[in-house]
Design an enzyme around this catalytic site. Structure first.
Site, short mmCIF file in Angstrom:
data_model
loop_
_atom_site.label_atom_id
_atom_site.label_comp_id
_atom_site.label_asym_id
_atom_site.label_seq_id
_atom_site.Cartn_x
_atom_site.Cartn_y
_atom_site.Cartn_z
N LYS A 14 0.83 -1.21 0.00
CA LYS A 14 0.00 0.00 0.00
C LYS A 14 0.86 1.26 0.00
O LYS A 14 0.59 2.20 -0.74
CB LYS A 14 -0.93 0.01 1.22
CG LYS A 14 -1.91 -1.16 1.24
CD LYS A 14 -2.93 -1.01 2.37
CE LYS A 14 -2.34 -1.13 3.76
NZ LYS A 14 -1.94 -2.48 4.17
N ARG A 89 -9.85 0.40 8.85
CA ARG A 89 -9.43 -0.96 9.16
C ARG A 89 -10.51 -1.74 9.89
O ARG A 89 -10.31 -2.90 10.21
CB ARG A 89 -8.19 -0.91 10.06
CG ARG A 89 -6.89 -1.30 9.36
CD ARG A 89 -5.79 -1.06 10.37
NE ARG A 89 -4.59 -1.80 10.11
CZ ARG A 89 -3.51 -1.29 9.51
NH1 ARG A 89 -3.52 -0.07 9.03
NH2 ARG A 89 -2.43 -2.02 9.38
N ARG A 128 11.32 -6.43 5.06
CA ARG A 128 11.20 -5.01 5.36
C ARG A 128 11.72 -4.72 6.77
O ARG A 128 12.35 -3.70 7.01
CB ARG A 128 9.73 -4.58 5.25
CG ARG A 128 9.51 -3.10 5.47
CD ARG A 128 8.11 -2.68 5.07
NE ARG A 128 7.15 -2.90 6.13
CZ ARG A 128 5.83 -2.71 6.00
NH1 ARG A 128 5.33 -2.33 4.84
NH2 ARG A 128 5.02 -2.91 7.01
N ARG A 134 11.23 -1.32 12.05
CA ARG A 134 9.91 -1.42 12.69
C ARG A 134 9.82 -2.69 13.51
O ARG A 134 9.99 -3.78 12.97
CB ARG A 134 8.80 -1.39 11.62
CG ARG A 134 8.39 0.00 11.25
CD ARG A 134 7.34 -0.02 10.18
NE ARG A 134 6.13 -0.75 10.53
CZ ARG A 134 5.05 -0.77 9.76
NH1 ARG A 134 5.03 -0.09 8.63
NH2 ARG A 134 3.99 -1.45 10.14
N ARG A 146 -0.83 -9.51 13.25
CA ARG A 146 -1.34 -8.44 12.38
C ARG A 146 -2.21 -9.01 11.29
O ARG A 146 -3.25 -8.46 10.94
CB ARG A 146 -0.18 -7.65 11.78
CG ARG A 146 0.45 -6.71 12.78
CD ARG A 146 1.85 -6.36 12.42
NE ARG A 146 1.95 -5.55 11.21
CZ ARG A 146 3.07 -5.40 10.53
NH1 ARG A 146 4.17 -6.02 10.91
NH2 ARG A 146 3.09 -4.64 9.46
P1 ADP Z 1 0.89 -2.35 7.91
O1 ADP Z 1 -0.19 -2.10 6.89
O2 ADP Z 1 2.15 -2.83 7.31
O3 ADP Z 1 0.44 -3.18 9.07
P2 ADP Z 1 0.58 0.31 9.04
O4 ADP Z 1 1.67 1.32 9.06
O5 ADP Z 1 -0.61 0.62 8.22
O6 ADP Z 1 1.31 -1.00 8.55
O7 ADP Z 1 0.07 0.01 10.52
C1 ADP Z 1 0.93 -0.30 11.58
C2 ADP Z 1 0.14 -0.46 12.87
O8 ADP Z 1 -0.49 0.78 13.22
C3 ADP Z 1 -1.01 -1.46 12.83
O9 ADP Z 1 -0.59 -2.78 13.08
C4 ADP Z 1 -1.93 -0.92 13.94
O10 ADP Z 1 -1.44 -1.26 15.22
C5 ADP Z 1 -1.78 0.58 13.81
N1 ADP Z 1 -2.80 1.15 12.89
C6 ADP Z 1 -2.56 1.77 11.70
N2 ADP Z 1 -3.71 2.18 11.13
C7 ADP Z 1 -4.71 1.79 11.97
C8 ADP Z 1 -6.12 1.89 11.94
N3 ADP Z 1 -6.77 2.48 10.91
N4 ADP Z 1 -6.84 1.38 12.97
C9 ADP Z 1 -6.23 0.81 14.01
N5 ADP Z 1 -4.91 0.65 14.11
C10 ADP Z 1 -4.13 1.15 13.11
#
Ligand code: ADP
Length: 194
Positions: A14, A89, A128, A134, A146
């Site tokens: 993404k 999400r 990654r 991270r 996740r």
């Molecule tokens: P990825 O898509 O690789 O998991 P992100 O950077 O989108 O990475 O998200 C990392 C973390 O941030 C998620 O595992 C969650 O804990 C939190 N997070 C991000 N966006 C949301 C969201 N919309 N709702 C709840 N938690 C979120």
């Protein structure tokens, strides 16, 4: 306005594809993951609370991310459109987003869903994790958590947007440019349908 929900499990690409779409369509990128990581870097109260959940691979509470998106929408009233990356999400987040956009006189144009199988996702995330630093990318148990959160809470959004005739799947394995072309082709389909 062109308002895209870029959808897919963790590691689907993404972030990479967002960068290309922003440049091509002059959109504003709203990534809740990036916004949360910036709160963590600044050691805000919100950031400290979010970090403990993110490090375990759990979602942060809906009201936290909805609040962040709400203020970004208000800060960017002149935008030509937005890419929502990692948001919504959960179903309550998607409902809140529809309501917020309606208050701004606009709506979601389409959900573009990058489809990548679980084995490839784990491989990509571990790779990654070696560069990104991270915490949530470095441990297979956290990655699995996740993906579990995604399957339980996030995947249902496909039906949410399907029922609005806004769901467009795209095959997410292959070269970055080929996937980008496939996304652009779907955007063209969406435009022609309107
Ligand atoms: P990825 O898509 O690789 O998991 P992100 O950077 O989108 O990475 O998200 C990392 C973390 O941030 C998620 O595992 C969650 O804990 C939190 N997070 C991000 N966006 C949301 C969201 N919309 N709702 C709840 N938690 C979120």
């Amino acid at each position: 306005m062109l308002n895209i929900v870029l959808f897919g499990p963790p590691g689907a690409g993404k972030g990479t594809q967002s960068e290309k779409l922003i440049a091509a369509f002059n959109l504003i990128h709203l990534s809740t993951g990036d916004l949360l990581r910036s709160e963590i870097a600044q050691q805000t109260t919100l950031g400290v609370k979010a970090k403990s959940l993110m490090d375990k691979g759990e979602l942060v509470p809906d009201e936290v991310v909805i609040g962040m998106i709400s203020s970004k929408l208000s800060e960017n009233k002149q935008a030509q459109g937005f890419i929502f990356d990692g948001f919504p999400r959960t179903v309550p987040q998607a409902e809140a987003l529809d309501q917020l956009l309606a208050e701004h006189g606009t709506s979601i144009t389409c959900m573009l869903a990058l489809e990548v199988d679980q084995e490839e996702l784990t491989k990509r995330l571990l790779l990654r994790g070696k560069d990104s630093g991270r915490v949530d990318d470095q441990n297979e148990d956290i990655i699995r958590n996740r993906i579990k959160e995604y399957n339980n809470k996030t995947a249902p959004l496909k039906s949410f947007y399907s029922s609005q005739q806004k769901f467009y799947p795209v095959h997410g394995i292959g070269g970055v440019d080929d996937i980008f072309k496939a996304l652009c082709a779907q955007i063209k389909v969406v435009y022609q349908a309107h």
